[in-house]
Design a protein around this motif. Structure first.
Motif, PDB file in Angstrom:
ATOM      1  N   LEU A 154       2.594  -4.749   3.160  1.00  0.00           N
ATOM      2  CA  LEU A 154       3.494  -3.908   3.238  1.00  0.00           C
ATOM      3  C   LEU A 154       2.866  -2.460   3.093  1.00  0.00           C
ATOM      4  CD1 LEU A 154       6.294  -5.431   1.443  1.00  0.00           C
ATOM      5  CD2 LEU A 154       6.062  -5.481   4.035  1.00  0.00           C
ATOM      6  N   VAL A 155       3.381  -1.429   3.973  1.00  0.00           N
ATOM      7  CA  VAL A 155       2.921   0.068   3.912  1.00  0.00           C
ATOM      8  C   VAL A 155       4.044   0.837   3.541  1.00  0.00           C
ATOM      9  CG1 VAL A 155       1.480   1.950   4.511  1.00  0.00           C
ATOM     10  CG2 VAL A 155       0.889  -0.533   5.366  1.00  0.00           C
ATOM     11  N   ASP A 156       4.225   1.507   2.452  1.00  0.00           N
ATOM     12  CA  ASP A 156       5.084   2.698   2.413  1.00  0.00           C
ATOM     13  C   ASP A 156       4.286   4.291   2.739  1.00  0.00           C
ATOM     14  OD1 ASP A 156       7.727   3.584   1.558  1.00  0.00           O
ATOM     15  OD2 ASP A 156       7.133   4.213  -0.480  1.00  0.00           O
ATOM     16  N   GLU A 157       5.501   4.853   3.246  1.00  0.00           N
ATOM     17  CA  GLU A 157       5.142   6.414   3.512  1.00  0.00           C
ATOM     18  C   GLU A 157       4.010   6.211   4.623  1.00  0.00           C
ATOM     19  OE1 GLU A 157       7.062   8.665   2.964  1.00  0.00           O
ATOM     20  OE2 GLU A 157       8.179   8.035   1.080  1.00  0.00           O
ATOM     21  N   ARG A 177      15.074   5.406  -4.184  1.00  0.00           N
ATOM     22  CA  ARG A 177      15.899   6.421  -4.813  1.00  0.00           C
ATOM     23  C   ARG A 177      16.752   5.856  -5.764  1.00  0.00           C
ATOM     24  NH1 ARG A 177      15.002   8.883   0.274  1.00  0.00           N
ATOM     25  NH2 ARG A 177      14.494  11.156   0.038  1.00  0.00           N
ATOM     26  N   ILE A 178      17.213   4.478  -5.647  1.00  0.00           N
ATOM     27  CA  ILE A 178      18.080   3.993  -6.569  1.00  0.00           C
ATOM     28  C   ILE A 178      17.308   3.453  -8.052  1.00  0.00           C
ATOM     29  CG2 ILE A 178      19.676   3.171  -4.899  1.00  0.00           C
ATOM     30  CD1 ILE A 178      18.796   0.447  -5.074  1.00  0.00           C
ATOM     31  N   GLY A 179      16.186   3.689  -8.013  1.00  0.00           N
ATOM     32  CA  GLY A 179      15.539   3.574  -9.223  1.00  0.00           C
ATOM     33  C   GLY A 179      14.445   2.111  -9.298  1.00  0.00           C
ATOM     34  N   ILE A 180      14.518   1.275  -8.367  1.00  0.00           N
ATOM     35  CA  ILE A 180      13.773   0.252  -8.257  1.00  0.00           C
ATOM     36  C   ILE A 180      12.389   0.625  -8.021  1.00  0.00           C
ATOM     37  CG2 ILE A 180      13.346  -2.197  -7.239  1.00  0.00           C
ATOM     38  CD1 ILE A 180      16.452  -2.075  -6.454  1.00  0.00           C
ATOM     39  N   GLN A 181      11.403  -0.052  -8.845  1.00  0.00           N
ATOM     40  CA  GLN A 181       9.743   0.377  -8.486  1.00  0.00           C
ATOM     41  C   GLN A 181       9.156  -0.842  -8.122  1.00  0.00           C
ATOM     42  OE1 GLN A 181       8.641   2.682 -11.863  1.00  0.00           O
ATOM     43  NE2 GLN A 181       8.731   4.517 -10.712  1.00  0.00           N
ATOM     44  N   LYS A 182       7.820  -1.024  -7.662  1.00  0.00           N
ATOM     45  CA  LYS A 182       7.044  -1.958  -7.501  1.00  0.00           C
ATOM     46  C   LYS A 182       5.771  -1.424  -7.646  1.00  0.00           C
ATOM     47  CE  LYS A 182       5.768  -6.024  -4.915  1.00  0.00           C
ATOM     48  NZ  LYS A 182       5.942  -6.997  -5.947  1.00  0.00           N
ATOM     49  N   PRO A 183       4.674  -1.700  -8.316  1.00  0.00           N
ATOM     50  CA  PRO A 183       3.350  -1.319  -8.186  1.00  0.00           C
ATOM     51  C   PRO A 183       2.620  -1.568  -6.639  1.00  0.00           C
ATOM     52  CG  PRO A 183       3.350  -2.722 -10.047  1.00  0.00           C
ATOM     53  CD  PRO A 183       4.625  -2.954  -9.375  1.00  0.00           C
ATOM     54  N   ALA A 184       1.726  -0.528  -6.387  1.00  0.00           N
ATOM     55  CA  ALA A 184       1.250  -0.752  -5.091  1.00  0.00           C
ATOM     56  C   ALA A 184      -0.316  -0.233  -4.915  1.00  0.00           C
ATOM     57  CB  ALA A 184       1.851   0.197  -3.997  1.00  0.00           C
ATOM     58  N   THR A 185      -1.011  -0.682  -4.240  1.00  0.00           N
ATOM     59  CA  THR A 185      -2.475  -0.379  -4.127  1.00  0.00           C
ATOM     60  C   THR A 185      -2.479   1.000  -3.631  1.00  0.00           C
ATOM     61  OG1 THR A 185      -3.185  -2.596  -3.880  1.00  0.00           O
ATOM     62  CG2 THR A 185      -4.577  -0.881  -3.140  1.00  0.00           C
ATOM     63  N   VAL A 186      -3.187   1.965  -4.002  1.00  0.00           N
ATOM     64  CA  VAL A 186      -3.167   3.285  -3.543  1.00  0.00           C
ATOM     65  C   VAL A 186      -4.085   3.358  -2.214  1.00  0.00           C
ATOM     66  CG1 VAL A 186      -3.962   5.729  -4.019  1.00  0.00           C
ATOM     67  CG2 VAL A 186      -2.608   4.463  -5.715  1.00  0.00           C
ATOM     68  N   PHE A 190       0.851  -1.290  -0.027  1.00  0.00           N
ATOM     69  CA  PHE A 190      -0.099  -0.014   0.114  1.00  0.00           C
ATOM     70  C   PHE A 190       0.832   1.279  -0.088  1.00  0.00           C
ATOM     71  CE2 PHE A 190      -3.164  -2.902   2.160  1.00  0.00           C
ATOM     72  CZ  PHE A 190      -4.235  -2.687   1.234  1.00  0.00           C
ATOM     73  N   THR A 191       0.322   2.301  -0.796  1.00  0.00           N
ATOM     74  CA  THR A 191       1.000   3.599  -0.664  1.00  0.00           C
ATOM     75  C   THR A 191      -0.122   4.706  -0.672  1.00  0.00           C
ATOM     76  OG1 THR A 191       2.548   5.009  -1.736  1.00  0.00           O
ATOM     77  CG2 THR A 191       1.202   3.795  -3.103  1.00  0.00           C
ATOM     78  N   PRO A 192       0.068   5.718   0.174  1.00  0.00           N
ATOM     79  CA  PRO A 192      -0.900   6.772   0.237  1.00  0.00           C
ATOM     80  C   PRO A 192      -1.200   7.582  -1.077  1.00  0.00           C
ATOM     81  CG  PRO A 192       0.669   6.974   2.118  1.00  0.00           C
ATOM     82  CD  PRO A 192       1.434   5.868   1.178  1.00  0.00           C
ATOM     83  N   ALA A 193      -2.192   8.008  -1.352  1.00  0.00           N
ATOM     84  CA  ALA A 193      -2.560   8.815  -2.596  1.00  0.00           C
ATOM     85  C   ALA A 193      -1.722   9.837  -2.578  1.00  0.00           C
ATOM     86  CB  ALA A 193      -4.141   9.044  -2.789  1.00  0.00           C
ATOM     87  N   ILE A 194      -1.545  10.588  -1.278  1.00  0.00           N
ATOM     88  CA  ILE A 194      -0.908  11.814  -1.390  1.00  0.00           C
ATOM     89  C   ILE A 194       0.435  11.910  -1.908  1.00  0.00           C
ATOM     90  CG2 ILE A 194       0.050  11.608   1.037  1.00  0.00           C
ATOM     91  CD1 ILE A 194      -0.666  14.695   1.110  1.00  0.00           C
TER      92      ILE A 194
END
Length: 205
Positions: free
Chosen positions: A81-84, A52-61, A36-40
């Motif tokens: 897992l929750v980011d931010e 910051r090194i460029g790796i990405q993963k799709p997340a549920t907003v 999960f990642t916040p919409a903001i």
């Protein structure tokens, strides 16, 4: 037994990398994760956890009305897992508690503890109050190399200590610093402001 984990750190401490690494470890073992990642947080586009090194993963907003419990119950992952996580509100944190307690799914939330003024974010406040386990993700002060515990906001490279709590940005807007360097910069800024105010007053007269 499932737990709610809150892992906090200053800016640039590698929290998003930890989210991605933990997700990879679960998936490498054939287990499923929901991220999960916040919409903001739209620095790299909505619905993406990006290091910051460029790796990405799709997340549920996570938006204001997202049914967290319902989504998790439907997908039944092995881990959340929750980011931010500092940007979550009280209701969202409580929903994650229900995921842990009622569905038996561990939740690991990563985020800042406090803002550039040294005040807790809403999400961080409730994670600190409710988490089963609290851990620090450490990094060093960009000025003196002591452990960083504060987030210094910059405006054109100059430290600022007033303004809205939320301003999305990276290294161009924030630096991780220790409390001593933060306090020193705040005092220097106050002296400069007093000097400018005195100069303006003399000019008016």
């Amino acid at each position: 037994m499932a737990k709610l984990y809150f892992r906090y750190g200053a800016m640039n401490s590698g929290k998003s990398i930890e989210v991605l690494r933990t997700a990879h470890n679960y998936e490498e073992q054939g287990k499923s994760v929901m991220v999960f990642t916040p919409a903001i947080d739209n620095r790299y586009g909505k619905g993406q956890v990006t290091s910051r090194i460029g790796i990405q993963k799709p997340a549920t907003v996570l938006a204001e009305g997202t049914d967290i419990f319902g989504l998790v119950q439907q997908q039944a992952p092995d881990c959340i897992l929750v980011d931010e996580a500092q940007f979550l509100n009280k209701k969202q944190v409580e929903a994650l508690c229900e995921v842990v307690d009622e569905l038996g799914i561990p939740v690991i939330a990563y985020g800042l503890r406090a803002d550039f003024r040294g005040q807790l974010f809403e999400g961080s406040y409730h994670f600190l109050a409710l988490a089963d386990q609290i851990e620090e993700v450490k990094t060093v002060c960009w000025h003196c190399r002591r452990k960083a515990t504060m987030n210094m906001r910059l405006n054109n490279g100059i430290p600022v200590f007033e303004g809205a709590q939320i301003m999305i940005g990276g290294n161009e807007s924030y630096l991780p610093v220790c409390r001593q360097c933060y306090s020193k910069a705040r005092k220097q800024t106050a002296l400069v402001q007093r000097g400018s105010a005195a100069a303006d007053s003399e000019t008016e007269h």
